[in-house]
Design a protein around this motif. Structure first.
Motif, PDB file in Angstrom:
ATOM      1  N   TYR A  88      32.572  53.328  37.182  1.00  0.00           N
ATOM      2  CA  TYR A  88      33.777  52.514  37.336  1.00  0.00           C
ATOM      3  C   TYR A  88      34.586  52.608  36.050  1.00  0.00           C
ATOM      4  CZ  TYR A  88      32.327  50.292  41.676  1.00  0.00           C
ATOM      5  OH  TYR A  88      31.989  50.053  42.969  1.00  0.00           O
ATOM      6  N   HIS A  94      44.987  50.104  37.848  1.00  0.00           N
ATOM      7  CA  HIS A  94      44.047  50.406  38.923  1.00  0.00           C
ATOM      8  C   HIS A  94      42.619  50.503  38.393  1.00  0.00           C
ATOM      9  CE1 HIS A  94      45.205  54.353  37.320  1.00  0.00           C
ATOM     10  NE2 HIS A  94      43.964  54.705  37.596  1.00  0.00           N
ATOM     11  N   THR A  96      39.118  52.780  39.096  1.00  0.00           N
ATOM     12  CA  THR A  96      38.654  54.015  39.711  1.00  0.00           C
ATOM     13  C   THR A  96      37.142  53.970  39.861  1.00  0.00           C
ATOM     14  OG1 THR A  96      40.457  55.191  38.616  1.00  0.00           O
ATOM     15  CG2 THR A  96      38.689  56.524  39.524  1.00  0.00           C
ATOM     16  N   ARG A  97      36.666  54.336  41.034  1.00  0.00           N
ATOM     17  CA  ARG A  97      35.233  54.425  41.330  1.00  0.00           C
ATOM     18  C   ARG A  97      34.919  55.875  41.627  1.00  0.00           C
ATOM     19  NH1 ARG A  97      32.188  54.848  46.018  1.00  0.00           N
ATOM     20  NH2 ARG A  97      30.138  53.860  45.930  1.00  0.00           N
ATOM     21  N   GLN A  98      34.014  56.436  40.862  1.00  0.00           N
ATOM     22  CA  GLN A  98      33.656  57.840  41.044  1.00  0.00           C
ATOM     23  C   GLN A  98      32.175  57.935  41.375  1.00  0.00           C
ATOM     24  OE1 GLN A  98      34.344  60.264  37.619  1.00  0.00           O
ATOM     25  NE2 GLN A  98      33.651  62.133  38.613  1.00  0.00           N
ATOM     26  N   ILE A 103      35.990  60.116  44.957  1.00  0.00           N
ATOM     27  CA  ILE A 103      36.627  59.243  43.974  1.00  0.00           C
ATOM     28  C   ILE A 103      37.527  58.278  44.735  1.00  0.00           C
ATOM     29  CG2 ILE A 103      38.217  59.118  42.029  1.00  0.00           C
ATOM     30  CD1 ILE A 103      37.296  61.907  41.227  1.00  0.00           C
ATOM     31  N   ASP A 104      37.335  56.992  44.489  1.00  0.00           N
ATOM     32  CA  ASP A 104      38.160  55.952  45.102  1.00  0.00           C
ATOM     33  C   ASP A 104      39.018  55.302  44.031  1.00  0.00           C
ATOM     34  OD1 ASP A 104      36.931  56.222  47.641  1.00  0.00           O
ATOM     35  OD2 ASP A 104      35.247  54.996  46.956  1.00  0.00           O
ATOM     36  N   THR A 105      40.225  54.939  44.399  1.00  0.00           N
ATOM     37  CA  THR A 105      41.112  54.228  43.485  1.00  0.00           C
ATOM     38  C   THR A 105      41.551  52.930  44.149  1.00  0.00           C
ATOM     39  OG1 THR A 105      41.915  56.311  42.583  1.00  0.00           O
ATOM     40  CG2 THR A 105      43.242  54.365  42.152  1.00  0.00           C
TER      41      THR A 105
END
Length: 158
Positions: A88, A94, A96-98, A103-105
């Protein structure tokens, strides 16, 4: 011969009719414009709330599944038992989750964050978010007790 009069509107009646139609059309347009602005505002607010709910449920699930965590270059890294990691990264606009897959933003404005800090021998992640103009302070408990770790390691219980 008689003069036959045709039944028709006078100019004054036609002008009054046009004026009333103009008032009705302008009122309808104004109401439509106001409703469109309100729906746009509602959509924006709904998007912010849904974005927060998605982030909150995702990070809670990731923390629940993780067996260890650490901070690396201002990123929170969660390790799972299957040797996968989730990172995280928090920016002002924002989060970001990788993961190993994607990868989610999450488009959530962040006012302040503090990576794991200790309080009563427990580790917490504190994030202050700006949701709908209000500051929302969130705390995520990052430490699991030994029973959960043993059960997850040896008995595949989550």
């Amino acid at each position: 011969m008689k003069n036959k009069r045709l039944n028709a509107f006078t100019i004054l009646e036609a002008l009054i009719g046009l004026m009333l139609m103009g008032i009705i059309i302008s009122t309808t347009y104004t109401l439509f414009n106001v409703m469109n602005k309100q729906l746009s505002l509602l959509s924006h607010e709904n998007t912010q709330v849904l974005e927060y709910n998605l982030f909150n449920s995702t990070i809670l699930g990731d923390i629940h599944k993780a067996n260890d965590f650490y901070v690396l270059e201002d990123k929170l890294v969660l390790n799972n038992y299957d040797e996968s990691t989730i990172r995280y990264a928090i920016n002002k606009q924002h989060i970001t989750r990788q993961s190993t897959i994607k990868i989610d933003t999450f488009n959530i404005p962040v006012t302040h964050y503090r990576f794991p800090y200790q309080k009563n021998n427990n580790d917490f992640l504190r994030i202050t978010l700006n949701i709908l103009g209000d500051k929302l302070e969130t705390n995520y408990f990052l430490k699991k007790d030994n029973a959960q770790i043993i059960n997850a390691t040896y008995f595949n219980e989550n």
